[in-house]
Scaffold this active site. Structure first.
Site, PDB file in Angstrom:
ATOM      1  N   TYR A 172       0.863  -1.123   0.224  1.00  0.00           N
ATOM      2  CA  TYR A 172       0.074   0.186   0.082  1.00  0.00           C
ATOM      3  C   TYR A 172       0.902   1.392  -0.178  1.00  0.00           C
ATOM      4  CZ  TYR A 172      -4.008  -3.101   0.671  1.00  0.00           C
ATOM      5  OH  TYR A 172      -4.840  -4.076   0.590  1.00  0.00           O
ATOM      6  N   CYS A 349     -11.908 -16.048   2.430  1.00  0.00           N
ATOM      7  CA  CYS A 349     -11.318 -14.572   2.953  1.00  0.00           C
ATOM      8  C   CYS A 349     -11.017 -13.957   1.820  1.00  0.00           C
ATOM      9  CB  CYS A 349     -10.531 -14.807   4.311  1.00  0.00           C
ATOM     10  SG  CYS A 349      -9.097 -16.026   3.871  1.00  0.00           S
TER      11      CYS A 349
END
Length: 642
Positions: A172, A349
């Site tokens: 990120y 998930c």
């Protein structure tokens, strides 16, 4: 197992934790469309707090709308978010745990739709995974984002969170500035190691100044990007003391970015348990502050040993808490037999969130993400339920029925339970899937639920039983395509090969490159019989971007196996297989042909049940052959709707 270290208290800058277990941030997609906290999210996190966790770290929370990584990501970019965040913090506190808000900016790892405009990054280099165009941040934008992190931390404090965690990992925005893989700036924020560290250090310092000296500040980092052109562990060891000097109270030592081969950030069953502990130890030695270890840690004995050795001070259990929210309390009570173990399949998930664009859940825990729903009513008058099939869907239905108080009997035509799990647990790294079946059988045994083996359900049996309802979970049979020679003596179904019902003889040709075909190939490679896989589609059905898919392709390739795409089979002869590729007929030698070309549902009992007027629900492969996730979830849901 006492786990004295794991259950000893610890304080991080005055934040007193009841034990050293951590639920790390995991994206769920449970937030509201306007990025406010939802009741679903609150119930989900409160349930984990009730299970005994010491510290819960919220999933990613965007400090700016432009920093959102997905549509339903929660936000903290203005004061309107504070009431919802406060409800979340209060719910976790009500169950005795502490809670930190994870502050996040996705940078280039997002889409325009989620970010509300062109994603921003240190350099205008698209994400290696998403290939989304982005624009390089100006100095003004860098200052604005730094300020946004600081303001979001103040809002977290006002919402009564116990701490914040800055997300500086997994590729990120903060990682993008740190890495030469993504940062090609030539100003004060790029180029040299010093310059690439600058933005992250300024963010930490700004958060510390805004939140004050007594507010705990954690930062999650990727200790090593494990990618060509990225930074390594040596770089991070030089950075972490400076993060501490800038104001960080603890380091959460993760690994990898989303383009790291095998996606080590959310490691699959193909990766060794505890594989990242040595990096946590290196970070701890360099940082001299508490370190949280993460990376396929579910075994409490491993966690206890890691703390005792000094590898880490706290342990993140992550996906294990999705699978069993009571995991921590069960470990404390010594009831390890009742733990439902995570197998790191990633189906429900992260892969569901990333590749299916759906909210996360857990393959083995149908209640994950549904905690906000009211519990189903108990069965009135001991209603009698017959479950046909003791595979995953049938066992899941029986468990749900037991919880509701039904009078249950399970019938299985084979001599053993498990259905498709009998073969699915044989390939390398898949043995762990048996733990769910063993757990389910132990639970049913505790509830005195009978399972009758080698008992096929017929109209006569149903007439004698007179059940109030039936769950039809009879599974599926292998599909047999219309190929000349398919019924020959050296043609075998993949399941028979995996379960050892037939001897292996090479050369081997497998028909079908889906998961069954690929895992069978993996099984054969491990035994010294590298096969050739023929796939009629012109593309790989098993994508290399998934963690398990990556390792399957890698092991098959390195083991000498090969995959031929766009190759429909035309004929099977004794000793050979013929197929067409690019309009040309080709032939391969084959002492053994293995079919892995899908399955057909076994649902013939539906007409019998309809004729008898017995209510029923068809679930799992008997409804339509799919994944383990659908089988377990449908079995559970069917009983909820009776």
């Amino acid at each position: 197992m006492k786990c004295e270290k794991l259950f000893s208290p610890i304080a991080v800058n005055g934040m007193a934790l009841r034990n050293r277990t951590v639920m790390p941030a995991m994206g769920t997609g449970y937030g509201n469309p306007d990025s406010t906290v939802s009741d679903r999210q609150i119930a989900y996190l409160a349930r984990r707090a009730k299970g005994g966790v010491g510290l819960i770290i919220s999933e990613v929370c965007a400090v700016l709308h432009r920093g959102k990584g997905f549509g339903n990501e929660i936000g903290a970019w203005n004061d309107d978010f504070i009431p919802g965040l406060a409800k979340l913090a209060a719910a976790v506190h009500g169950e005795g745990a502490k809670v930190a808000l994870q502050l996040h900016h996705a940078g280039r790892e997002t889409f325009e739709k989620a970010a509300g405009g062109m994603p921003e990054a240190p350099s205008a280099i698209p994400s290696a995974v998403l290939n989304q165009p982005c624009e390089a941040m100006s100095l003004e934008r860098i200052a604005a984002v730094t300020d946004a992190f600081a303001r979001a931390a103040v809002r977290a404090k006002e919402a009564d969170f116990d701490a914040v965690e800055i997300h500086g990992a997994h590729g990120y925005l903060l990682t993008q500035f740190l890495s030469p893989f993504s940062n090609q700036r030539t100003d004060a924020y790029g180029g040299s190691e010093e310059n690439r560290m600058r933005f992250v250090l300024e963010v930490v310092a700004a958060v510390r100044k805004a939140a004050g000296p007594g507010f705990p500040l954690l930062i999650r980092v990727s200790a090593d990007e494990v990618i060509r052109g990225g930074y390594d562990l040596g770089f991070m060891k030089r950075l972490v003391p400076r993060l501490v000097a800038a104001g960080a109270d603890a380091i959460h030592a993760s690994v990898g970015v989303y383009s790291t081969p095998g996606n080590l950030s959310i490691a699959s069953m193909d990766t060794e348990t505890g594989f990242n502990l040595f990096r946590a130890r290196a970070i701890r030695d360099a940082a001299k502050v508490p370190v949280i270890a993460v990376g396929r840690i579910a075994d409490p004995e491993m966690a206890e040993s890691a703390i005792a050795r000094g590898d880490a001070d706290l342990i993140s259990f992550g996906r294990q808490l999705l699978t069993d929210p009571d995991f921590v309390n069960k470990v404390r009570a010594g009831d390890l037999d009742d733990i439902r173990w995570c197998v790191a399949c990633n189906q429900g998930c992260i892969e569901r969130l990333m590749f299916e664009m759906k909210s996360a859940t857990c393959t083995f825990n149908p209640e994950c993400g549904r905690e906000f729903r009211e519990a189903p009513e108990m069965a009135v008058g001991k209603k009698r339920l017959c479950v046909v099939g003791a595979g995953p869907a049938g066992l899941s239905a029986a468990l749900a029925a037991m919880e509701r108080g039904f009078d249950i009997e399970v019938f299985e035509k084979e001599k053993t339970p498990g259905g498709q799990l009998q073969s699915a647990t044989r390939p390398p790294h898949k043995e762990i899937f048996r733990t769910w079946m063993d757990w389910a059988l132990r639970r049913l045994s505790r509830g005195n639920v009978p399972i009758h083996y080698r008992r096929e359900v017929t109209a006569e049996l149903l007439g004698a039983l007179q059940p109030d309802a039936v769950i039809l979970a009879a599974g599926a049979s292998p599909a047999v395509p219309d190929i000349p020679g398919i019924g020959g003596p050296r043609v075998f179904d993949a399941r028979d090969v995996l379960t050892g019902k037939t001897a292996i003889e090479g050369p081997v040709v497998i028909l079908g490159a889906g998961y069954v075909g690929m895992e069978t190939a993996d099984f054969l490679v491990a035994r010294g019989f590298p096969p050739t896989i023929l796939e009629m589609q012109p593309f790989h059905p098993v994508h290399k971007l998934t963690a398990h898919g990556y390792f399957l392709h890698k092991r098959i390739r390195e083991g000498g196996g090969r995959i031929i795409l766009g190759a429909p089979v035309t004929k099977i002869d004794r000793g050979s297989v013929s197929f067409i590729q690019n309009g040309e007929v080709k032939t391969l030698p084959a002492a053994m042909v293995i079919t892995a070309m899908g399955a057909r549902p076994d649902n013939a009992l539906e007409s019998v049940l309809t004729g008898l007027g017995i209510p029923y629900r068809t679930v799992g492969d008997a409804k339509s052959p799919r994944r383990l996730l659908e089988a377990i979830h449908e079995g559970d849901e069917a009983v909820r709707t009776l």
